[in-house]
Design a protein around this motif. Structure first.
Motif, mmCIF file in Angstrom:
data_model
loop_
_atom_site.group_PDB
_atom_site.id
_atom_site.type_symbol
_atom_site.label_atom_id
_atom_site.label_comp_id
_atom_site.label_asym_id
_atom_site.label_seq_id
_atom_site.Cartn_x
_atom_site.Cartn_y
_atom_site.Cartn_z
ATOM 1 N N GLU A 142 8.874 8.123 -38.042
ATOM 2 C CA GLU A 142 7.473 7.980 -37.645
ATOM 3 C C GLU A 142 7.112 6.514 -37.446
ATOM 4 O O GLU A 142 6.407 6.145 -36.502
ATOM 5 N N ASN A 143 7.595 5.655 -38.340
ATOM 6 C CA ASN A 143 7.329 4.223 -38.247
ATOM 7 C C ASN A 143 7.939 3.623 -36.974
ATOM 8 O O ASN A 143 7.299 2.829 -36.281
ATOM 9 N N THR A 144 9.162 4.012 -36.675
ATOM 10 C CA THR A 144 9.832 3.523 -35.466
ATOM 11 C C THR A 144 9.053 3.912 -34.221
ATOM 12 O O THR A 144 8.860 3.095 -33.303
ATOM 13 N N ARG A 145 8.567 5.147 -34.191
ATOM 14 C CA ARG A 145 7.781 5.606 -33.033
ATOM 15 C C ARG A 145 6.424 4.912 -32.984
ATOM 16 O O ARG A 145 5.953 4.520 -31.905
ATOM 17 N N ALA A 146 5.793 4.751 -34.147
ATOM 18 C CA ALA A 146 4.457 4.150 -34.191
ATOM 19 C C ALA A 146 4.450 2.735 -33.625
ATOM 20 O O ALA A 146 3.489 2.320 -32.965
ATOM 21 N N TYR A 147 5.525 2.005 -33.877
ATOM 22 C CA TYR A 147 5.619 0.630 -33.389
ATOM 23 C C TYR A 147 6.477 0.523 -32.132
ATOM 24 O O TYR A 147 6.887 -0.572 -31.741
ATOM 25 N N LYS A 148 6.740 1.674 -31.527
ATOM 26 C CA LYS A 148 7.388 1.790 -30.214
ATOM 27 C C LYS A 148 8.758 1.132 -30.133
ATOM 28 O O LYS A 148 9.212 0.754 -29.044
ATOM 29 N N ARG A 149 9.403 1.003 -31.288
ATOM 30 C CA ARG A 149 10.759 0.468 -31.238
ATOM 31 C C ARG A 149 11.746 1.486 -30.683
ATOM 32 O O ARG A 149 12.841 1.122 -30.257
ATOM 33 N N ASP A 150 11.354 2.762 -30.685
ATOM 34 C CA ASP A 150 12.211 3.788 -30.076
ATOM 35 C C ASP A 150 12.262 3.641 -28.564
ATOM 36 O O ASP A 150 13.153 4.193 -27.906
ATOM 37 N N GLN A 151 11.318 2.878 -27.990
ATOM 38 C CA GLN A 151 11.266 2.671 -26.542
ATOM 39 C C GLN A 151 11.876 1.340 -26.114
ATOM 40 O O GLN A 151 11.914 1.024 -24.924
ATOM 41 N N LEU A 152 12.328 0.559 -27.091
ATOM 42 C CA LEU A 152 12.888 -0.752 -26.779
ATOM 43 C C LEU A 152 14.397 -0.684 -26.592
ATOM 44 O O LEU A 152 15.107 -0.138 -27.431
#
Length: 332
Positions: A142-152
């Motif tokens: 959830e944290n990774t998605r919230a800070y959009k690191r999953d899109q980097l």
């Protein structure tokens, strides 16, 4: 690691500010000492804890550790900045006293900075852990998605205003290595308070240099009830007030910076949201008269906002009912 190899590595300053968390501090220091990248100095700055942690520090018997104890509690930010200003390393990394690094954290980030002098920082993703240091996988995702690191994507970001200040993808306080000589630590104003990490991201963004993202989770951020983030989201009025004041200060600076003009409307919106947050903190602190001007300003300068409207309504509600409502609505 052989000494001749170690000498080829630039010095990295590991900054560990601490206050009254002896057991967590022990784990944090251990994770720094155990880094496979060994040419480090570890600066532990104690903000005059009730129980002096010097014995814990000395138990490691590691000459790379430097311990400093403030003679009185000077506040979280001042203690943090005091430690930053002691740093002698070419690079610097912040390690909170309740967080933990993987042993290869520095080994995987520092080489990117060494290979490219045009980078000001390198950062990675991180895990979320609980009070017992167990990884919370759901919270981590959830944290990774919230800070959009999953899109980097892995690699270099030359202009990183959006990922640094809008998406807040760069965890400067928890999972980041920064080029030390490019930051004037004396220039960070006290008004940034608990938002110092976002302000640091701002200084890095406007440096004109790039950022490198390594998508692996190399550090572990501890989620517990005594973090300022948790306190400000609960009924702790003073923590909410502190957070809001810090946000207002930072977002006003960002909104006025012409280099960030494409994001100005976003920063202005966050600035007004912080007005409401501050007012709610003041209401919980029974400072009704002080709260209303912030609510009126937020209401007059933004589109319809239910949170602001509810808070303003509460400010005109009899105190007993208002207290009951604020007690139930912890998330406003």
């Amino acid at each position: 690691m052989p000494n001749n190899v170690q000498l080829l590595e630039p010095l990295v300053s590991v900054i560990i500010p601490t206050y009254n968390r002896p057991e967590y501090l022990k784990q944090a220091i251990a994770s720094a000492v155990q880094q496979t990248y060994q040419n480090i100095e570890i600066i532990v700055s104690d903000n005059c804890s009730p129980e002096n942690p010097q014995a814990i520090v000395e138990s490691f018997q590691d000459p790379r550790i430097k311990f400093w104890r403030q003679q009185q509690n000077i506040g979280m930010l001042a203690n943090q900045m005091s430690a930053f200003n002691m740093a002698q390393g070419k690079y610097l990394a912040s390690l909170h006293d309740d967080d933990i690094w993987n042993e290869d954290f520095l080994a995987k980030l520092v080489p990117h900075l060494e290979a490219n002098s045009g980078l000001v920082l390198a950062f990675c993703d991180h895990y979320i852990i609980d009070t017992k240091s167990k990884i919370n996988q759901a919270a981590t995702e959830e944290n990774t998605r919230a800070y959009k690191r999953d899109q980097l994507a892995q690699g270099i970001y030359q202009n990183f205003y959006k990922i640094g200040l809008v998406d807040k993808s760069i965890p400067t306080a928890a999972a980041c290595v920064i080029r030390n000589d490019f930051i004037d630590w004396h220039s960070i104003p006290s008004e940034v308070g608990g938002m110092w990490d976002l302000y640091l991201a701002y200084l890095c963004c406007i440096s004109g240099r790039g950022a490198y993202y390594h998508p692996e989770r190399l550090t572990r951020y501890r989620n517990h009830e005594q973090t300022d983030t948790m306190l400000s989201g609960s009924r702790n009025a003073q923590a909410k007030i502190r957070k809001a004041q810090s946000e207002m200060f930072c977002y006003q600076i960002f909104a006025e910076d012409l280099r960030l003009r494409q994001f100005r409307s976003y920063f202005q919106q966050k600035y007004l949201e912080a007005h409401t947050t501050l007012a709610i903190g003041l209401l919980r602190n029974k400072q009704i008269t002080a709260a209303r001007p912030y609510l009126w300003q937020a209401l007059s300068q933004q589109k319809f906002n239910l949170r602001t409207l509810v808070a303003l309504t509460i400010s005109f509600t009899p105190q007993l009912l208002a207290n009951q409502f604020l007690g139930v609505s912890k998330n406003i």
